[in-house]
Design a protein around this motif. Structure first.
Motif, short mmCIF file in Angstrom:
data_model
loop_
_atom_site.label_atom_id
_atom_site.label_comp_id
_atom_site.label_asym_id
_atom_site.label_seq_id
_atom_site.Cartn_x
_atom_site.Cartn_y
_atom_site.Cartn_z
N LEU A 13 18.58 54.25 62.32
CA LEU A 13 17.77 53.35 63.14
C LEU A 13 18.33 53.34 64.55
O LEU A 13 19.53 53.27 64.75
CB LEU A 13 17.84 51.93 62.59
CG LEU A 13 16.99 51.61 61.36
CD1 LEU A 13 17.45 52.36 60.14
CD2 LEU A 13 17.04 50.12 61.09
N THR A 14 17.46 53.41 65.51
CA THR A 14 17.88 53.28 66.90
C THR A 14 17.31 51.98 67.43
O THR A 14 16.10 51.77 67.39
CB THR A 14 17.34 54.46 67.74
OG1 THR A 14 17.78 55.68 67.13
CG2 THR A 14 17.87 54.39 69.16
N VAL A 15 18.18 51.10 67.86
CA VAL A 15 17.76 49.79 68.34
C VAL A 15 18.19 49.64 69.79
O VAL A 15 19.33 49.95 70.13
CB VAL A 15 18.42 48.67 67.50
CG1 VAL A 15 18.01 47.30 68.02
CG2 VAL A 15 18.05 48.81 66.03
N GLU A 16 17.28 49.21 70.63
CA GLU A 16 17.69 48.89 72.00
C GLU A 16 17.51 47.39 72.20
O GLU A 16 16.43 46.85 72.03
CB GLU A 16 16.84 49.67 73.00
CG GLU A 16 17.32 49.43 74.41
CD GLU A 16 16.73 50.43 75.39
OE1 GLU A 16 16.24 49.97 76.44
OE2 GLU A 16 16.74 51.63 75.10
N LEU A 17 18.60 46.73 72.50
CA LEU A 17 18.60 45.28 72.59
C LEU A 17 19.32 44.90 73.88
O LEU A 17 20.42 45.38 74.12
CB LEU A 17 19.35 44.72 71.37
CG LEU A 17 19.66 43.23 71.33
CD1 LEU A 17 18.38 42.42 71.22
CD2 LEU A 17 20.56 42.94 70.14
N THR A 18 18.71 44.10 74.71
CA THR A 18 19.38 43.63 75.92
C THR A 18 19.82 42.19 75.68
O THR A 18 19.02 41.35 75.30
CB THR A 18 18.41 43.66 77.13
OG1 THR A 18 17.94 45.00 77.29
CG2 THR A 18 19.13 43.24 78.40
N VAL A 19 21.11 41.94 75.87
CA VAL A 19 21.60 40.57 75.72
C VAL A 19 22.16 40.10 77.06
O VAL A 19 22.65 40.90 77.85
CB VAL A 19 22.71 40.46 74.63
CG1 VAL A 19 22.17 40.83 73.27
CG2 VAL A 19 23.92 41.31 74.98
N GLU A 20 22.04 38.82 77.30
CA GLU A 20 22.60 38.24 78.52
C GLU A 20 23.93 37.60 78.16
O GLU A 20 24.02 36.83 77.20
CB GLU A 20 21.65 37.18 79.08
CG GLU A 20 22.14 36.56 80.36
CD GLU A 20 21.19 35.50 80.91
OE1 GLU A 20 21.53 34.89 81.92
OE2 GLU A 20 20.10 35.32 80.32
N SER A 95 23.88 46.57 81.76
CA SER A 95 22.45 46.75 82.04
C SER A 95 22.09 45.91 83.25
O SER A 95 22.77 44.93 83.57
CB SER A 95 21.65 46.28 80.82
OG SER A 95 20.30 46.05 81.16
N ASP A 96 21.01 46.27 83.91
CA ASP A 96 20.54 45.49 85.06
C ASP A 96 19.67 44.31 84.62
O ASP A 96 19.16 43.58 85.45
CB ASP A 96 19.71 46.37 86.00
CG ASP A 96 20.57 47.45 86.62
OD1 ASP A 96 21.78 47.22 86.79
OD2 ASP A 96 20.04 48.53 86.91
N GLY A 97 19.48 44.16 83.33
CA GLY A 97 18.67 43.06 82.84
C GLY A 97 17.47 43.61 82.07
O GLY A 97 17.30 44.81 81.95
N PRO A 98 16.66 42.72 81.53
CA PRO A 98 15.48 43.15 80.77
C PRO A 98 14.59 44.05 81.62
O PRO A 98 14.32 43.74 82.77
CB PRO A 98 14.77 41.85 80.43
CG PRO A 98 15.82 40.79 80.56
CD PRO A 98 16.78 41.27 81.60
N SER A 99 14.13 45.15 81.05
CA SER A 99 13.41 46.14 81.85
C SER A 99 12.09 45.61 82.37
O SER A 99 11.67 45.98 83.46
CB SER A 99 13.19 47.41 81.04
OG SER A 99 12.61 47.10 79.79
N ASP A 100 11.42 44.71 81.66
CA ASP A 100 10.12 44.22 82.11
C ASP A 100 10.21 43.54 83.47
O ASP A 100 9.36 43.69 84.32
CB ASP A 100 9.52 43.24 81.11
CG ASP A 100 9.05 43.95 79.85
OD1 ASP A 100 8.82 43.27 78.85
OD2 ASP A 100 8.94 45.19 79.89
N GLU A 101 11.28 42.78 83.67
CA GLU A 101 11.41 42.06 84.94
C GLU A 101 11.80 43.00 86.08
O GLU A 101 11.51 42.70 87.23
CB GLU A 101 12.45 40.96 84.79
CG GLU A 101 12.01 39.88 83.83
CD GLU A 101 13.11 38.88 83.51
OE1 GLU A 101 13.01 38.23 82.47
OE2 GLU A 101 14.07 38.78 84.30
N GLU A 102 12.44 44.08 85.75
CA GLU A 102 12.90 44.99 86.80
C GLU A 102 11.79 45.95 87.25
O GLU A 102 11.87 46.54 88.29
CB GLU A 102 14.08 45.82 86.28
CG GLU A 102 15.28 45.00 85.86
CD GLU A 102 15.93 44.27 87.02
OE1 GLU A 102 16.24 43.09 86.86
OE2 GLU A 102 16.08 44.87 88.09
#
Length: 119
Positions: A13-20, A95-102
């Motif tokens: 499984l490949t999971v991409e998860l952005t945490v703050e 990471s620079d943060g969640p991709s949607d906001e960037e």
């Protein structure tokens, strides 16, 4: 006839998860607790080396890697008991943060915001 030999199937499984990271010191402290846990399979030199790596990484990525368990990742899959977690190798990187906001700064196909880039 339940001859198990040679019938193992593995799914990766490949999971991409952005945490703050809200509290870097608390995150590192938790990882250090894990590293120093007698249950953790490290000798004293390895403990010292890992602890230094966690403390030196001010992004928190090294600390977070210590807190990821295969069982936890398997918790993403509900209602299934017919699978067994074998290993979880997750790379953790800043990471620079969640991709949607960037994404507003970049023109992706189909998302032109009328920035008249004449060709």
């Amino acid at each position: 006839m339940s001859d198990e030999s040679g019938t193992e199937r593995y799914l990766r499984l490949t999971v991409e998860l952005t945490v703050e990271v809200l509290d870097i010191e608390a995150l590192q402290a938790t990882a250090l607790k894990e590293i120093n846990d007698p249950e953790t399979d490290l000798d004293d030199d390895e403990r010292k080396e890992q602890a230094e790596m966690v403390s030196a990484d001010d992004s928190g990525a090294t600390a977070l890697q210590w807190l990821i368990e295969p069982d936890h990742v398997l918790g993403l899959i509900e209602h299934v008991e017919q699978i067994e977690p074998r290993e979880a190798v997750l790379s953790v990187e800043p990471s620079d943060g969640p991709s949607d906001e960037e994404d507003d700064d970049h023109d992706h196909d189909g998302h032109g915001h009328g920035h008249g880039h004449g060709h």
